[in-house]
Write a protein that holds these residues in place. Structure first.
Motif, PDB file in Angstrom:
ATOM      1  N   ALA A 158      78.515   4.735  29.007  1.00 23.17           N
ATOM      2  CA  ALA A 158      78.576   4.672  27.765  1.00 23.17           C
ATOM      3  C   ALA A 158      77.235   4.525  27.084  1.00 23.17           C
ATOM      4  CB  ALA A 158      79.299   3.092  27.431  1.00 23.17           C
ATOM      5  N   GLU A 159      76.414   3.949  27.490  1.00 21.35           N
ATOM      6  CA  GLU A 159      74.874   4.061  27.007  1.00 21.35           C
ATOM      7  C   GLU A 159      74.308   5.347  26.918  1.00 21.35           C
ATOM      8  OE1 GLU A 159      70.623   1.494  27.534  1.00 21.35           O
ATOM      9  OE2 GLU A 159      71.967   1.440  29.289  1.00 21.35           O
ATOM     10  N   GLY A 160      74.682   5.953  27.976  1.00 23.29           N
ATOM     11  CA  GLY A 160      74.016   7.561  28.141  1.00 23.29           C
ATOM     12  C   GLY A 160      74.759   8.233  27.038  1.00 23.29           C
ATOM     13  N   LEU A 161      75.960   8.010  26.731  1.00 24.56           N
ATOM     14  CA  LEU A 161      76.650   8.863  25.874  1.00 24.56           C
ATOM     15  C   LEU A 161      76.751   8.398  24.233  1.00 24.56           C
ATOM     16  CD1 LEU A 161      79.726   9.953  27.857  1.00 24.56           C
ATOM     17  CD2 LEU A 161      77.640  11.032  27.707  1.00 24.56           C
ATOM     18  N   ALA A 162      76.533   7.014  24.218  1.00 24.43           N
ATOM     19  CA  ALA A 162      76.623   6.609  22.773  1.00 24.43           C
ATOM     20  C   ALA A 162      75.832   7.242  21.675  1.00 24.43           C
ATOM     21  CB  ALA A 162      76.578   5.075  22.897  1.00 24.43           C
ATOM     22  N   GLU A 163      74.528   7.567  21.851  1.00 24.86           N
ATOM     23  CA  GLU A 163      73.819   8.069  20.887  1.00 24.86           C
ATOM     24  C   GLU A 163      74.506   9.654  19.971  1.00 24.86           C
ATOM     25  OE1 GLU A 163      69.224   9.258  20.090  1.00 24.86           O
ATOM     26  OE2 GLU A 163      69.852   8.002  21.873  1.00 24.86           O
ATOM     27  N   LYS A 164      75.001  10.193  21.031  1.00 29.99           N
ATOM     28  CA  LYS A 164      75.341  11.259  20.648  1.00 29.99           C
ATOM     29  C   LYS A 164      76.873  11.605  20.434  1.00 29.99           C
ATOM     30  CE  LYS A 164      73.877  16.250  21.460  1.00 29.99           C
ATOM     31  NZ  LYS A 164      73.261  17.295  22.703  1.00 29.99           N
ATOM     32  N   HIS A 165      77.817  10.746  20.954  1.00 32.89           N
ATOM     33  CA  HIS A 165      79.015  10.947  20.686  1.00 32.89           C
ATOM     34  C   HIS A 165      79.671   9.593  20.055  1.00 32.89           C
ATOM     35  CE1 HIS A 165      78.813  14.418  22.874  1.00 32.89           C
ATOM     36  NE2 HIS A 165      78.070  13.939  23.985  1.00 32.89           N
ATOM     37  N   ASN A 166      81.221   9.608  19.981  1.00 29.86           N
ATOM     38  CA  ASN A 166      81.821   8.463  19.631  1.00 29.86           C
ATOM     39  C   ASN A 166      82.656   7.732  20.798  1.00 29.86           C
ATOM     40  OD1 ASN A 166      83.420   6.652  18.227  1.00 29.86           O
ATOM     41  ND2 ASN A 166      84.910   8.060  17.179  1.00 29.86           N
ATOM     42  N   VAL A 167      82.099   7.093  21.289  1.00 28.51           N
ATOM     43  CA  VAL A 167      82.603   6.168  22.481  1.00 28.51           C
ATOM     44  C   VAL A 167      83.198   5.017  22.377  1.00 28.51           C
ATOM     45  CG1 VAL A 167      81.620   5.264  24.691  1.00 28.51           C
ATOM     46  CG2 VAL A 167      80.558   7.204  23.778  1.00 28.51           C
TER      47      VAL A 167
END
Length: 446
Positions: free
Chosen positions: A16-25
């Motif tokens: 989640a941390e790795g994807l949150a900046e660029k995506h809606n998680v």
């Protein structure tokens, strides 16, 4: 992209941390404590609920989800989550499993279980151990461009020959690029006059030969040719998979120590090229009798972190040059590496990085993540839209943010060591070090 992550443990949280900046998680978990924790620590929507439930997935927005990642501690739950997600939506599904037989079944049957991509924690951990074992002194290793380019991370210790040298002085290899110095929480793009300090992690990118030569210069007592006898302690799935992979390496003698008689017999049948010994590996008299001190590497893969630390300490006391230990508690890796394990491998972090890597590879050719995603090494194929297209590297770098280093270029299966005057052509494969703080800006330009 809308991403639903089911499971808010260490794996799910890291993803989640790795994807949150660029995506809606959206993160789903049955534990209210974990849900509350991730709500405050990550920029995600966290929901308490059962990820196998249609109602919960509907609340999480499954109908509009592009990706569902099932990362709970239960293999069966993760597979059911993917199946339910496919039944009520059309997302790409990723399942984390520990049992290799589930991975084998999935690989033999396209689309089995409703899973589009499966990551096996135990196998992934074993592969990481074997990859690191092949390069003495390295804490992280990865390959790019079909094996032509290698990236490795080394920690600079007090006795290291490059401690106190400038990067220019340490750069003695023709096909090697010093990509970064990781110092505490700081990511430093090194210049020639940057001084390498004790405690720094040095990231290098280059040909396999140059990276190997650099590794040998840091640890002259551990030349690569000396890694020909490996002792694995613990015959669980990680230990078994590690032994199996080592069996495939030419010239490597493998011994595996397992305490349980039934498991030891089974391992002896499954591993024809491995000498399986039944004993307690914390018995120092046994280790002495079996001349474990003569091995080049001890891999501690027991069921507890404390036992793995103890085995590593005993091996070091006997004179074993190098130890790699499985550390289930991610927060203990640095501590254990300080007091007794040369390299600690955390299965959950390895799995989280592999899943996050797979999502990033949709935009790049290959990805390696460093220091819990503080930095990444990317492989891209240059096209007309890239700022590198038909440009000299020194000109292109003026249009890119700081925190980027071009480590290597391959063209028609040949390695090119990048220099300021090197002109990048269409179709070139470029391997770059990128600070995650400028990752989005970098990928859009490249």
């Amino acid at each position: 992209m809308r991403v639903i992550v089911v499971g808010a443990g260490q794996v799910g949280s890291n993803i989640a941390e790795g994807l949150a900046e660029k995506h809606n998680v959206v993160v789903v978990d049955t534990d209210p404590v974990k849900v509350e924790s991730i709500t405050y620590s990550h920029d995600v929507l966290a929901l308490e609920g059962d990820g196998t439930s249609i109602e919960t997935l509907t609340e999480a927005g499954i109908e509009n989800a592009d990706l569902v990642i099932a990362s709970t501690n239960s293999d069966e739950t993760n597979i059911v989550v993917c199946g339910v997600a496919k039944a009520i939506g059309t997302p790409f599904t990723i399942a984390r499993v520990k049992k290799t037989n589930l991975l084998q079944t999935w690989e033999r049957s396209a689309g089995a279980f409703g899973v589009d991509f499966m990551v096996c924690t135990d196998l992934q951990t074993a592969e990481t151990i074997v990859r690191i074992a092949g390069l003495p002194g390295a804490h992280d290793v990865d390959t790019f461009a079909g094996g032509l380019v290698r990236m490795a991370e080394f920690e600079v210790e007090m006795e290291s020959p490059i401690a106190g040298e400038t990067v220019a002085e340490a750069d003695r290899y023709e096909s090697l690029t010093f990509a970064a110095l990781l110092r505490g929480d700081e990511v430093i793009v090194p210049t020639g006059d940057a001084v390498i300090e004790v405690g720094d992690a040095v990231v290098v990118i280059g040909s396999e030969e140059s990276v190997r030569a650099f590794a040998a210069s840091l640890t002259p007592e551990l030349s690569l040719e000396d890694v020909d006898e490996v002792v694995i302690v613990g015959g669980g799935e990680i230990g078994y998979q590690t032994a199996r992979l080592f069996e495939e390496e030419k010239g490597v003698d493998v011994r595996l120590i397992e305490r349980d008689p039934k498991r030891a017999r089974k391992l002896a049948e499954m591993l024809p090229e491995t000498l399986v010994l039944r004993s307690d590996a914390t018995d120092i008299d046994f280790l002495v009798r079996e001349h474990v001190d003569e091995s080049d590497l001890v891999v501690a893969a027991l069921e507890s972190d404390e036992k793995n630390l103890l085995v590593s300490l005993l091996a070091g006391r006997l004179g074993v040059s190098r130890t790699i230990g499985v550390v289930e508690a991610g927060e203990y890796v640095d501590l254990f590496e300080t007091v007794g394990i040369d390299v600690g491998v955390n299965p959950r972090l390895v799995t989280a990085e592999e899943i996050t890597r797979f999502t990033r590879e949709q935009e790049t050719e290959n990805v390696a993540m460093l220091e819990s995603d503080r930095a990444e090494v990317l492989e891209i194929e240059v096209n007309r839209d890239s700022v590198l297209f038909e440009s000299r590297i020194d000109d292109a770098m003026t249009e890119l943010p700081t925190g980027i280093v071009i480590g290597a270029i391959t063209r028609d299966d040949e390695l090119i060591t990048p220099r300021g005057e090197t002109v990048v052509e269409r179709g070139d494969h470029v391997v770059l070090f990128v600070d995650t703080e400028v990752l989005d800006e970098a990928t859009s330009a490249l």
